[in-house]
Design a protein around this motif. Structure first.
Motif, PDB file in Angstrom:
ATOM      1  N   TYR A 155      -6.162  19.582  43.164  1.00 27.54           N
ATOM      2  CA  TYR A 155      -7.437  19.935  43.791  1.00 27.54           C
ATOM      3  C   TYR A 155      -7.807  18.929  44.886  1.00 27.54           C
ATOM      4  O   TYR A 155      -8.269  19.316  45.975  1.00 27.54           O
ATOM      5  N   LEU A 156      -7.614  17.662  44.619  1.00 20.64           N
ATOM      6  CA  LEU A 156      -7.932  16.646  45.631  1.00 20.64           C
ATOM      7  C   LEU A 156      -7.006  16.763  46.848  1.00 20.64           C
ATOM      8  O   LEU A 156      -7.442  16.556  47.992  1.00 20.64           O
ATOM      9  N   THR A 157      -5.756  17.103  46.624  1.00 19.41           N
ATOM     10  CA  THR A 157      -4.834  17.268  47.747  1.00 19.41           C
ATOM     11  C   THR A 157      -5.232  18.442  48.623  1.00 19.41           C
ATOM     12  O   THR A 157      -5.210  18.354  49.866  1.00 19.41           O
ATOM     13  N   GLY A 158      -5.596  19.568  48.005  1.00 18.10           N
ATOM     14  CA  GLY A 158      -6.053  20.710  48.791  1.00 18.10           C
ATOM     15  C   GLY A 158      -7.320  20.407  49.562  1.00 18.10           C
ATOM     16  O   GLY A 158      -7.483  20.815  50.734  1.00 18.10           O
ATOM     17  N   PHE A 159      -8.239  19.681  48.930  1.00 17.07           N
ATOM     18  CA  PHE A 159      -9.475  19.304  49.618  1.00 17.07           C
ATOM     19  C   PHE A 159      -9.188  18.395  50.810  1.00 17.07           C
ATOM     20  O   PHE A 159      -9.730  18.591  51.907  1.00 17.07           O
ATOM     21  N   ALA A 160      -8.323  17.399  50.612  1.00 20.21           N
ATOM     22  CA  ALA A 160      -8.022  16.475  51.701  1.00 20.21           C
ATOM     23  C   ALA A 160      -7.266  17.164  52.826  1.00 20.21           C
ATOM     24  O   ALA A 160      -7.500  16.882  54.011  1.00 20.21           O
ATOM     25  N   ALA A 161      -6.357  18.082  52.495  1.00 17.89           N
ATOM     26  CA  ALA A 161      -5.571  18.756  53.526  1.00 17.89           C
ATOM     27  C   ALA A 161      -6.446  19.588  54.452  1.00 17.89           C
ATOM     28  O   ALA A 161      -6.162  19.703  55.652  1.00 17.89           O
ATOM     29  N   PHE A 162      -7.531  20.161  53.919  1.00 17.59           N
ATOM     30  CA  PHE A 162      -8.380  21.019  54.752  1.00 17.59           C
ATOM     31  C   PHE A 162      -9.588  20.283  55.323  1.00 17.59           C
ATOM     32  O   PHE A 162      -9.851  20.332  56.524  1.00 17.59           O
ATOM     33  N   GLN A 163     -10.326  19.580  54.460  1.00 22.84           N
ATOM     34  CA  GLN A 163     -11.589  18.994  54.897  1.00 22.84           C
ATOM     35  C   GLN A 163     -11.416  17.657  55.606  1.00 22.84           C
ATOM     36  O   GLN A 163     -12.115  17.388  56.595  1.00 22.84           O
ATOM     37  N   LEU A 196      -7.180  22.359  29.496  1.00 25.06           N
ATOM     38  CA  LEU A 196      -6.676  22.964  30.724  1.00 25.06           C
ATOM     39  C   LEU A 196      -7.568  24.120  31.178  1.00 25.06           C
ATOM     40  O   LEU A 196      -7.795  24.306  32.376  1.00 25.06           O
ATOM     41  N   ALA A 197      -8.086  24.894  30.234  1.00 25.60           N
ATOM     42  CA  ALA A 197      -9.007  25.967  30.603  1.00 25.60           C
ATOM     43  C   ALA A 197     -10.307  25.412  31.181  1.00 25.60           C
ATOM     44  O   ALA A 197     -10.861  25.964  32.131  1.00 25.60           O
ATOM     45  N   LEU A 198     -10.791  24.307  30.619  1.00 27.82           N
ATOM     46  CA  LEU A 198     -12.001  23.687  31.155  1.00 27.82           C
ATOM     47  C   LEU A 198     -11.766  23.167  32.570  1.00 27.82           C
ATOM     48  O   LEU A 198     -12.617  23.356  33.468  1.00 27.82           O
ATOM     49  N   ILE A 199     -10.622  22.519  32.791  1.00 30.90           N
ATOM     50  CA  ILE A 199     -10.316  22.011  34.131  1.00 30.90           C
ATOM     51  C   ILE A 199     -10.195  23.161  35.127  1.00 30.90           C
ATOM     52  O   ILE A 199     -10.701  23.089  36.250  1.00 30.90           O
ATOM     53  N   GLY A 200      -9.529  24.246  34.720  1.00 29.44           N
ATOM     54  CA  GLY A 200      -9.406  25.391  35.609  1.00 29.44           C
ATOM     55  C   GLY A 200     -10.735  26.028  35.941  1.00 29.44           C
ATOM     56  O   GLY A 200     -10.976  26.433  37.086  1.00 29.44           O
ATOM     57  N   THR A 201     -11.633  26.103  34.969  1.00 27.46           N
ATOM     58  CA  THR A 201     -12.950  26.694  35.225  1.00 27.46           C
ATOM     59  C   THR A 201     -13.771  25.837  36.178  1.00 27.46           C
ATOM     60  O   THR A 201     -14.348  26.340  37.151  1.00 27.46           O
ATOM     61  N   VAL A 202     -13.822  24.543  35.908  1.00 26.26           N
ATOM     62  CA  VAL A 202     -14.599  23.654  36.782  1.00 26.26           C
ATOM     63  C   VAL A 202     -13.986  23.597  38.179  1.00 26.26           C
ATOM     64  O   VAL A 202     -14.688  23.688  39.197  1.00 26.26           O
ATOM     65  N   GLY A 203     -12.665  23.437  38.255  1.00 28.46           N
ATOM     66  CA  GLY A 203     -12.016  23.387  39.555  1.00 28.46           C
ATOM     67  C   GLY A 203     -12.116  24.691  40.312  1.00 28.46           C
ATOM     68  O   GLY A 203     -12.324  24.706  41.540  1.00 28.46           O
ATOM     69  N   GLY A 206     -15.609  25.110  41.641  1.00 30.64           N
ATOM     70  CA  GLY A 206     -15.907  24.151  42.695  1.00 30.64           C
ATOM     71  C   GLY A 206     -15.098  24.331  43.955  1.00 30.64           C
ATOM     72  O   GLY A 206     -15.398  23.712  44.985  1.00 30.64           O
ATOM     73  N   THR A 207     -14.068  25.191  43.931  1.00 32.85           N
ATOM     74  CA  THR A 207     -13.207  25.373  45.103  1.00 32.85           C
ATOM     75  C   THR A 207     -13.969  25.835  46.343  1.00 32.85           C
ATOM     76  O   THR A 207     -13.771  25.283  47.438  1.00 32.85           O
ATOM     77  N   GLY A 223     -17.846  37.233  44.838  1.00 31.89           N
ATOM     78  CA  GLY A 223     -16.651  37.863  44.296  1.00 31.89           C
ATOM     79  C   GLY A 223     -15.673  36.866  43.705  1.00 31.89           C
ATOM     80  O   GLY A 223     -15.124  37.082  42.611  1.00 31.89           O
ATOM     81  N   TYR A 224     -15.450  35.763  44.412  1.00 33.35           N
ATOM     82  CA  TYR A 224     -14.526  34.762  43.881  1.00 33.35           C
ATOM     83  C   TYR A 224     -15.073  34.128  42.604  1.00 33.35           C
ATOM     84  O   TYR A 224     -14.322  33.887  41.646  1.00 33.35           O
ATOM     85  N   THR A 225     -16.369  33.869  42.563  1.00 35.13           N
ATOM     86  CA  THR A 225     -16.966  33.315  41.345  1.00 35.13           C
ATOM     87  C   THR A 225     -16.800  34.263  40.169  1.00 35.13           C
ATOM     88  O   THR A 225     -16.522  33.835  39.040  1.00 35.13           O
ATOM     89  N   CYS A 226     -16.933  35.556  40.421  1.00 37.56           N
ATOM     90  CA  CYS A 226     -16.736  36.532  39.348  1.00 37.56           C
ATOM     91  C   CYS A 226     -15.292  36.530  38.852  1.00 37.56           C
ATOM     92  O   CYS A 226     -15.036  36.706  37.652  1.00 37.56           O
ATOM     93  N   LEU A 227     -14.329  36.324  39.763  1.00 38.33           N
ATOM     94  CA  LEU A 227     -12.930  36.250  39.340  1.00 38.33           C
ATOM     95  C   LEU A 227     -12.697  35.057  38.408  1.00 38.33           C
ATOM     96  O   LEU A 227     -12.026  35.176  37.373  1.00 38.33           O
ATOM     97  N   VAL A 228     -13.261  33.903  38.769  1.00 41.01           N
ATOM     98  CA  VAL A 228     -13.085  32.712  37.922  1.00 41.01           C
ATOM     99  C   VAL A 228     -13.774  32.918  36.573  1.00 41.01           C
ATOM    100  O   VAL A 228     -13.200  32.606  35.512  1.00 41.01           O
ATOM    101  N   LEU A 229     -14.996  33.452  36.603  1.00 45.38           N
ATOM    102  CA  LEU A 229     -15.697  33.684  35.336  1.00 45.38           C
ATOM    103  C   LEU A 229     -14.992  34.741  34.497  1.00 45.38           C
ATOM    104  O   LEU A 229     -14.979  34.647  33.262  1.00 45.38           O
ATOM    105  N   GLY A 230     -14.393  35.740  35.156  1.00 48.00           N
ATOM    106  CA  GLY A 230     -13.636  36.733  34.403  1.00 48.00           C
ATOM    107  C   GLY A 230     -12.414  36.131  33.731  1.00 48.00           C
ATOM    108  O   GLY A 230     -12.097  36.467  32.582  1.00 48.00           O
ATOM    109  N   GLY A 231     -11.722  35.219  34.432  1.00 41.62           N
ATOM    110  CA  GLY A 231     -10.592  34.544  33.807  1.00 41.62           C
ATOM    111  C   GLY A 231     -11.016  33.691  32.632  1.00 41.62           C
ATOM    112  O   GLY A 231     -10.372  33.695  31.569  1.00 41.62           O
TER     113      GLY A 231
END
Length: 413
Positions: A155-163, A196-203, A206-207, A223-231
């Motif tokens: 997650y930190l790598t993706g954030f740094a690569a874009f932001q 791992l499920a907790l990390i995936g939900t928070v990450g 927060g994406t 829509g994206y938030t609904c996808l994460v909550l559905g997972g």
């Protein structure tokens, strides 16, 4: 009961307690002597002086008092008493701290360019991920720490690569972080690891904020938030992890409070409907899915593992979310459509009727506790609706009738 009958009853209870104690001692001596030992003769039990009242405490009562007075050990996992459990977490923390310090030192000295930094981040995350997967069978807790560090690095790598460095476009960074979220959910199911499920939900939740751009849209965020909550809801439905349900509920409220705050008077109707559908989906994911799981567990307890509740419908998290979740999501709907007080009262009344029907259905399915909780939530929403729709003497009369009805129902129950 006269005094003679009471004394006779106390004598019988004392004799029964003495007989049970003699049998327990006899069986204990035979078990200690072994199966081949010859039977021994035991002296006849000495007569016991029967003292009526509180002093007539037999051996069973004394054993119960001793058990109650013994200190209770806290119910902690056995692995937490081992040194590996704590040394592993301290070790990975020191490793991550050393890597961060090395990165900062290299950047200050000008040794690493921006692409090399991202490559190092991917390499470190991949190495932690592979190591965590390989040692999971033998060292589960240390594997959790390694995998958690791997996903945090991704997650930190993706954030740094874009932001920070602007080396990749937004779609690529978003796809990379969404893939990390999906991978964490899949691993949590395969490895049975709640962390791992907790990390995936928070990450995952927060994406969109880590990759924030002014050109973002409300329908896309909802829509994206609904996808994460559905997972997360699907993982909870299968595994029944309470902390995942609580984290999903808190994350849903936080994200949609931000979504609703962006709705203004000139917001297009499509954006409003997208936000409203997202609110409804989030409400169902943190309320209807837990109730559905309790129903399925009540029908077939062996088919739905992972529930810590002793009885179906006893999940404390489900009860709390049933009581607390209607308020924020109803307020979100009012803010989205700028509803008047009377219109909002009808919406709250409809929600109360829905909860009342669910309460009736749960009682018929032998989930009385959960049904009572829904009944309390329905009663609270109906009361709020009455206060919004009525006023003056009509409101006073309605609340009086409601109080009398509650009194009659409580007296019958």
């Amino acid at each position: 009961m006269d005094e003679q009958q009471e004394k006779s009853l106390l004598d019988r209870v004392a004799r029964l307690e003495q007989t049970v104690e003699d049998l327990r001692l006899t069986l204990g001596l035979r078990a200690a002597a072994g199966p081949g030992a010859a039977p021994e003769s035991y002296p006849a039990p000495t007569p016991e002086v029967h003292v009526p009242g509180p002093l007539a405490a037999g051996p069973i009562q004394r054993q119960a008092e001793a058990s109650a007075a013994a200190p209770r050990r806290r119910a902690l996992p056995d692995d937490m008493y081992r040194g590996e459990y704590w040394l592993g977490k301290v070790g990975i923390g020191l490793v991550l701290f050393g890597v961060a310090f090395l990165f900062k030192y290299s950047i200050d000295r000008g040794w690493l360019t921006e692409p090399v930094r991202l490559g190092c981040g991917l390499a470190i995350g991949t190495a932690l991920f592979i190591a965590g997967v390989r040692i999971h069978a033998g060292r589960r807790h240390f594997s959790q720490v390694l995998l958690g560090g791997a996903f945090a690095t991704f997650y930190l790598t993706g954030f740094a690569a874009f932001q920070l460095y602007h080396l990749v476009p937004w779609p690529a960074a978003f796809a990379f972080m969404a893939a990390a979220t999906l991978l964490s959910f899949c691993l949590s199911l395969g490895m049975r690891e709640m962390v791992l499920a907790l990390i995936g939900t928070v990450g995952g939740l927060g994406t969109p904020f880590l990759l924030y751009t002014p050109e973002g849209s409300l329908p896309g965020l909802a829509g994206y938030t609904c996808l994460v909550l559905g997972g997360a809801a699907a993982v909870y439905l299968y595994r029944g992890w309470r902390p995942l349900l609580v984290v999903s509920a808190v994350g849903a409220v936080v994200v949609f409070s931000i979504v609703v705050s962006q709705v203004v008077k000139d917001t297009p109707p499509f954006d409003r409907w997208a936000s409203q559908l997202g609110v409804v989906f989030a409400w169902l994911s943190v309320w209807a899915v837990p109730v559905l799981r309790d129903l399925l567990q009540a029908q077939d307890p062996g088919r739905w593992p992972g529930s810590p509740a002793a009885r179906p419908g006893s999940n404390l998290a489900t009860h709390l979310l049933t009581l607390l979740m209607p308020l924020p999501f109803l307020v979100f709907s009012r803010v989205i459509w700028r509803l008047s007080e009377a219109s909002f009262g009808w919406v709250v009344l409809a929600g109360g009727l829905v909860y009342g029907l669910v309460a009736w259905g749960l009682r018929s399915r032998r989930l009385e506790r959960l049904g009572y909780t829904h009944a309390v939530a329905a009663l609270a929403m109906l009361t709020v609706a009455f206060c919004l729709l009525l006023e003056g003497k009509a409101l006073l009369l309605t609340l009086t009738v409601e109080a009398v009805a509650l009194h009659l129902v409580s007296s019958r129950l």
